[in-house]
Design a protein around this motif. Structure first.
Motif, PDB file in Angstrom:
ATOM      1  N   GLY A  90       0.904  -1.029  -0.064  1.00  0.00           N
ATOM      2  CA  GLY A  90      -0.297  -0.012   0.107  1.00  0.00           C
ATOM      3  C   GLY A  90       1.173   1.207   0.279  1.00  0.00           C
ATOM      4  N   ALA A  91       2.177   1.298  -0.584  1.00  0.00           N
ATOM      5  CA  ALA A  91       2.891   1.709  -0.520  1.00  0.00           C
ATOM      6  C   ALA A  91       2.215   3.738  -1.226  1.00  0.00           C
ATOM      7  N   ALA A  92       1.493   3.659  -2.229  1.00  0.00           N
ATOM      8  CA  ALA A  92       1.132   4.831  -2.889  1.00  0.00           C
ATOM      9  C   ALA A  92      -0.163   5.308  -1.921  1.00  0.00           C
ATOM     10  N   ARG A  93      -1.119   4.803  -1.656  1.00  0.00           N
ATOM     11  CA  ARG A  93      -1.709   5.349   0.071  1.00  0.00           C
ATOM     12  C   ARG A  93      -0.541   5.977   0.729  1.00  0.00           C
ATOM     13  N   ALA A  94       0.538   5.297   0.680  1.00  0.00           N
ATOM     14  CA  ALA A  94       0.586   5.603   1.948  1.00  0.00           C
ATOM     15  C   ALA A  94       1.380   7.508   1.757  1.00  0.00           C
ATOM     16  N   GLU A  95       1.427   7.336   0.594  1.00  0.00           N
ATOM     17  CA  GLU A  95       2.790   8.518   0.193  1.00  0.00           C
ATOM     18  C   GLU A  95       1.821   9.912   0.162  1.00  0.00           C
ATOM     19  N   GLN A  96       0.759   9.548   0.247  1.00  0.00           N
ATOM     20  CA  GLN A  96      -1.110  10.299  -0.495  1.00  0.00           C
ATOM     21  C   GLN A  96      -0.883  10.277   0.816  1.00  0.00           C
ATOM     22  N   GLU A  97      -1.143   9.886   1.818  1.00  0.00           N
ATOM     23  CA  GLU A  97      -1.857  10.400   3.065  1.00  0.00           C
ATOM     24  C   GLU A  97      -1.000  10.272   4.345  1.00  0.00           C
ATOM     25  N   THR A  98       0.523  10.502   3.573  1.00  0.00           N
ATOM     26  CA  THR A  98       1.947  11.599   3.989  1.00  0.00           C
ATOM     27  C   THR A  98       1.512  12.797   3.139  1.00  0.00           C
ATOM     28  N   ALA A  99       1.597  13.209   1.947  1.00  0.00           N
ATOM     29  CA  ALA A  99       1.307  14.750   1.247  1.00  0.00           C
ATOM     30  C   ALA A  99      -0.509  14.543   1.745  1.00  0.00           C
ATOM     31  N   LEU A 100      -1.192  14.588   2.546  1.00  0.00           N
ATOM     32  CA  LEU A 100      -2.165  14.551   2.859  1.00  0.00           C
ATOM     33  C   LEU A 100      -2.252  15.408   4.295  1.00  0.00           C
ATOM     34  N   ARG A 101      -0.900  15.247   5.057  1.00  0.00           N
ATOM     35  CA  ARG A 101      -0.853  15.735   6.756  1.00  0.00           C
ATOM     36  C   ARG A 101      -0.020  16.279   7.192  1.00  0.00           C
ATOM     37  N   GLU A 102       1.167  16.334   5.199  1.00  0.00           N
ATOM     38  CA  GLU A 102       2.175  17.082   5.597  1.00  0.00           C
ATOM     39  C   GLU A 102       2.707  18.417   4.528  1.00  0.00           C
ATOM     40  N   GLY A 103       1.434  17.616   3.746  1.00  0.00           N
ATOM     41  CA  GLY A 103       1.412  19.036   2.701  1.00  0.00           C
ATOM     42  C   GLY A 103       3.044  17.827   1.088  1.00  0.00           C
ATOM     43  N   ARG A 104       3.722  16.803   1.321  1.00  0.00           N
ATOM     44  CA  ARG A 104       4.086  16.706   0.548  1.00  0.00           C
ATOM     45  C   ARG A 104       4.720  15.667   0.838  1.00  0.00           C
ATOM     46  N   ALA A 105       5.455  14.255   0.012  1.00  0.00           N
ATOM     47  CA  ALA A 105       6.315  13.280   0.144  1.00  0.00           C
ATOM     48  C   ALA A 105       7.380  12.751  -1.136  1.00  0.00           C
ATOM     49  N   GLU A 106       8.289  12.512   0.229  1.00  0.00           N
ATOM     50  CA  GLU A 106       9.375  13.262  -1.037  1.00  0.00           C
ATOM     51  C   GLU A 106      10.104  11.117  -1.165  1.00  0.00           C
ATOM     52  N   ASP A 107       9.714  10.893  -1.678  1.00  0.00           N
ATOM     53  CA  ASP A 107      10.949   9.251  -1.448  1.00  0.00           C
ATOM     54  C   ASP A 107      11.234   9.144  -3.376  1.00  0.00           C
ATOM     55  N   GLU A 108      12.419   7.747  -3.169  1.00  0.00           N
ATOM     56  CA  GLU A 108      13.026   6.961  -4.076  1.00  0.00           C
ATOM     57  C   GLU A 108      12.782   6.018  -3.622  1.00  0.00           C
ATOM     58  N   ARG A 109      11.987   5.397  -5.081  1.00  0.00           N
ATOM     59  CA  ARG A 109      11.423   3.500  -5.155  1.00  0.00           C
ATOM     60  C   ARG A 109      11.427   3.465  -6.618  1.00  0.00           C
ATOM     61  N   TRP A 110      11.897   2.367  -6.685  1.00  0.00           N
ATOM     62  CA  TRP A 110      11.425   1.440  -7.713  1.00  0.00           C
ATOM     63  C   TRP A 110       9.538   1.350  -8.636  1.00  0.00           C
ATOM     64  N   HIS A 111       9.967   1.835  -9.621  1.00  0.00           N
ATOM     65  CA  HIS A 111       8.711   1.920 -10.284  1.00  0.00           C
ATOM     66  C   HIS A 111       8.302   1.198 -11.463  1.00  0.00           C
ATOM     67  N   LEU A 112       6.664   0.688 -11.850  1.00  0.00           N
ATOM     68  CA  LEU A 112       6.648   0.191 -13.124  1.00  0.00           C
ATOM     69  C   LEU A 112       6.918   1.020 -14.300  1.00  0.00           C
ATOM     70  N   ARG A 113       7.141   0.408 -15.333  1.00  0.00           N
ATOM     71  CA  ARG A 113       7.056   0.878 -16.899  1.00  0.00           C
ATOM     72  C   ARG A 113       5.904   0.092 -17.517  1.00  0.00           C
ATOM     73  N   LYS A 114       5.744   0.372 -18.634  1.00  0.00           N
ATOM     74  CA  LYS A 114       4.418   0.194 -19.371  1.00  0.00           C
ATOM     75  C   LYS A 114       5.278  -1.277 -20.024  1.00  0.00           C
ATOM     76  N   ASP A 115       6.221  -1.264 -20.061  1.00  0.00           N
ATOM     77  CA  ASP A 115       6.800  -2.746 -20.511  1.00  0.00           C
ATOM     78  C   ASP A 115       7.560  -3.673 -19.781  1.00  0.00           C
ATOM     79  N   GLY A 116       6.404  -3.526 -18.605  1.00  0.00           N
ATOM     80  CA  GLY A 116       6.847  -3.933 -17.148  1.00  0.00           C
ATOM     81  C   GLY A 116       8.307  -4.109 -16.557  1.00  0.00           C
ATOM     82  N   SER A 117       9.567  -3.204 -17.047  1.00  0.00           N
ATOM     83  CA  SER A 117      10.973  -3.314 -16.620  1.00  0.00           C
ATOM     84  C   SER A 117      10.617  -1.950 -16.153  1.00  0.00           C
TER      85      SER A 117
END
Lengths: 615, 122
Positions: free
Chosen positions: A75-102
């Motif tokens: 539930g990382a996406a939700r947690a990120e948004q909750e941080t933004a809701l609470r603090e105004g912004r959320a900053e992090d670095e993480r792996w994301h998915l591309r359309k081709d799965g990479s």
């Protein structure tokens, strides 16, 4: 919230439109907006380039689409948004998915969007693709880890110095080997100078100059001080790292250096030994026989100084006859192939005189199993040879003398026999004549012993079986006994006796056989005389050799037998008297039986020790 | 009872020589002569022309019985009966000696002596 409907409103761009144009013109950044329900509401050109989806494909999709399955599950996406809701912004670095799965490594900032009244409108995310940087960092980290592992190997010490010589870091190998502590390094107590023994300092200074000139140092070997003040050998190599520090790598060579020193000491001791041995010539030759070393003993023995013999062929030391035979060349080949040999032969000094040399030749190993020649240890044994030859000549002379003595004793006994024979010619009384004949027979039996000794190899031992055979034959001839009337049978074990035993035993044999010949077959009676000589094996223990058994001499005949009252202890004849006293002399025992056959058996010890055997 | 056979006795020990001479005479042999050295033996063999020579191997002087026999063979074909205690040593030397030769092993009885002589002359 950024709305498409807001774009292109009027000739001049609104602030929102300008922002949108700006965002669309930054291809390295993805700008994405989400509603409060985490649905994607806008998608910049940068987002399409970085993540692969078109805006049409993702608009209305869940923001989870951009997250890895692991992050989705958390539930990382939700947690990120909750941080933004609470603090105004959320900053992090993480792996994301591309359309081709990479996957891409993204650095993102999630910002809460509000309207003028402060009401929450949704979220805006700015995402930057840092995959390449991430890979570079990982590669760098891997390299650092590899380097660290290298530095942590057990065999290599690593030291870091400042250019002024202060030791500022070292790995555990150096600390363990030297006994210094990390605290000492941290207190900056150790330096190139303090680690270096005084006599090595000028050498170290030269190395430092080389470092200044080339940026590199070593490899060089030197001793350094350990924490306890003792010294240790290491081989060092290093370089200027360009940041004001110098790295040095060092490998412990203390054991090797100690072994080298011991070898040097050993070689020195050996050289002193070789140079001081004057009784022995020690020299070496290569496989072709060329002399490669020549000690003072060899100089003394052969008369050639070292400079005349080094490089000379070994055959120069031989007599001309041996030199032509190639005897030493063959010996060298055999020694190299098969190991140590010894020999003795005449050799020639520089002045041409000869001496009898006795030597040992050993293969010379270079330590790696490769034979590089031979070493010869040689001694002048001329004196010993001459002594041995004189001794042998003396023994031979005495043997000849002893042989002659036996011959003369035998001859003298022969003369006595002839004297008795001549005297007997003048005797008319038959009993007296018989006594003369019997005495002749006795003297002849003794003469036979000396004759046997004369012919024996060592002049001391008598092959008694052979003696018995000859004596019995003699007695039959001497008493003119026709063998067609009285047969003789003989069974004799090989038995060796000395003269002390042989003479009494020969006389006993003489008496017993003569007794049979004279009394057992009267009036032309026919029969057989049997003589046997054997070891009494049954008296020997199972662990004793057979020749330790007592001996037994038996004389047996099938004549008329003994008188009923015969007792060897009481009978007064000269013959039986001799048998009694000589049996005592031999420490033997005599038994006799009389019946169909008359049998006398004498058992006797074959050595003094055996006289204790119960016979 | 004379057999008419004349024997030269070569023996360096006079007592033994006397005993042998007596025994031979007793058994009917004639004595052609006696000698105690090899040189005497050669001379006697030449001058007496015996029917048989009874030759001891060890003799006085430098010449042995075998060496004397070698010389005698130049002038006489009389059989030579060697007398020796060491028959084997002597037997090895006989093949190189020409003529009719034999060996009688010492000590011997009178009977053995007569048998050996008869065997040589038969």
């Amino acid at each position: 919230m950024i709305s498409r409907s807001d774009a292109g409103n009027g000739s001049s761009l609104s602030a929102e439109q300008q922002l949108r144009v700006l965002l669309q013109s930054l291809p390295d950044y993805a700008f994405i907006t989400f509603d409060l329900g985490n649905r994607i509401t806008s998608w910049s050109a940068g987002a399409e380039r970085i993540l692969g989806w078109t805006e049409a494909e993702v608009r209305g999709q869940s923001g989870d689409t951009l997250f890895t399955p692991e992050d989705q599950a958390r539930g990382a996406a939700r947690a990120e948004q909750e941080t933004a809701l609470r603090e105004g912004r959320a900053e992090d670095e993480r792996w994301h998915l591309r359309k081709d799965g990479s996957r891409l490594w993204g650095s993102g900032v999630m910002t809460l969007l509000r309207d003028a009244g402060g009401r929450h409108l949704g979220f805006a995310k700015v995402l930057r693709d840092l995959t390449e940087r991430r890979k570079t960092e990982e590669a760098l980290r891997a390299t650092e880890e590899r380097l660290q592992r290298v530095l942590e190997t057990d065999a290599v010490s690593v030291l870091f110095f400042e250019k002024n010589g202060t030791l500022i870091d070292a790995n555990h190998v150096f600390l363990r080997t030297s006994g210094y502590t990390r605290a000492q390094i941290e207190r900056r107590e150790l330096s190139w100078r303090s680690l270096t023994p005084p006599e090595w300092r000028s050498f170290s200074e030269e190395q430092k100059k080389k470092l200044s000139a080339t940026g590199r140092i070593g490899p060089y070997e030197k001793e350094y001080f350990q924490a306890d003040g003792s010294r240790r050998w290491m081989v060092f190599a290093g370089r200027d790292l360009g940041d004001g520090t110098i790295a040095e790598f060092a490998i412990d060579i203390n054991d090797r250096k100690r072994a080298e020193a011991e070898l040097r000491d050993s070689e020195q001791r050996f050289r002193l030994l070789v140079e001081n041995v004057r009784e022995y010539a020690l020299f070496q030759a290569d496989p072709d026989g060329n002399i490669t070393s020549w000690n003072p003993g060899a100089e003394r023995l052969f008369g050639y100084p070292q400079n005349e013999m080094l490089g000379q062929h070994i055959s120069r030391l031989l007599t001309p006859e041996d030199r032509d035979s190639g005897v030493l060349e063959r010996e060298i080949t055999r020694v190299i192939e098969g190991g140590r040999e010894q020999d003795a032969r005449w050799m020639v000094r520089k002045d041409g005189t000869r001496f009898w040399a006795q030597w040992i030749t050993e293969p010379l190993d270079d330590g790696s199993g490769h034979v590089r020649g031979v070493v010869k240890v040689l001694r002048d044994e001329t004196e010993r040879l001459e002594t041995e030859q004189a001794l042998r000549a003396s023994i031979s002379e005495k043997e000849t003398l002893l042989r002659e003595v036996h011959h003369r004793v035998k001859n003298n006994l022969q003369v006595i026999v002839s004297l008795l024979s001549l005297q007997a010619d003048q005797i008319t009384d038959s009993a007296a004549l018989q006594m003369f004949l019997d005495t002749q027979s006795r003297v002849r039996s003794i003469a036979r012993i000396h004759e046997t000794l004369y012919s024996s190899k060592d002049l001391a031992e008598i092959e008694f079986a052979q003696y018995t055979r000859v004596l019995v034959q003699d007695l039959f001839a001497f008493y003119d006994v026709p063998t067609e009337r009285i047969a003789r049978e003989l069974h004799a074990d090989d038995m060796v006796l000395n003269i002390t035993q042989a003479i009494p035993l020969g006389l006993i044999l003489n008496e017993l056989v003569v007794n049979s010949l004279k009394h057992a077959f009267p009036d032309g009676r026919r029969g057989t005389v049997r003589v046997s000589l054997r070891y009494v094996n049954e008296l020997v223990g199972p662990d004793q050799p057979l020749d330790e058994a007592p001996g037994e001499l038996c004389v047996e005949d099938d004549g008329v037998g003994l008188p009923p009252d015969f007792d060897v202890e009481r009978v007064e004849s000269m013959g039986m008297y001799l048998v009694r006293i000589l049996t005592r002399q031999l420490r033997g025992s005599l038994v006799w039986t009389s019946g169909e056959t008359t049998r006398f058996c004498l058992r006797f010890p074959l050595s003094l020790e055996q006289s204790q055997v119960d016979l | 009872m004379s057999k008419g056979i004349r024997i030269l006795i070569v023996e360096d020990e006079e007592i033994i020589l006397a005993d042998v001479e007596r025994q031979l005479r007793k058994h009917g042999y004639a004595i052609a002569g006696t000698a105690s050295s090899g040189a005497d033996a050669v001379r006697e063999a030449s001058s007496r022309d015996p029917d048989l020579i009874l030759m001891d191997v060890r003799l006085q002087g430098t010449m042995s019985g075998v060496e004397a026999a070698r010389e005698i063979r130049r002038i006489s074909r009389a059989p030579i009966l060697f007398v020796s205690a060491h028959a084997n040593t002597l037997a090895a030397q006989l093949p190189e000696l020409a003529g009719h030769n034999g060996v009688l092993v010492k000590p011997f009885s009178p009977t053995q002596l007569c048998e050996a002589i008869e065997s040589m002359l038969s």
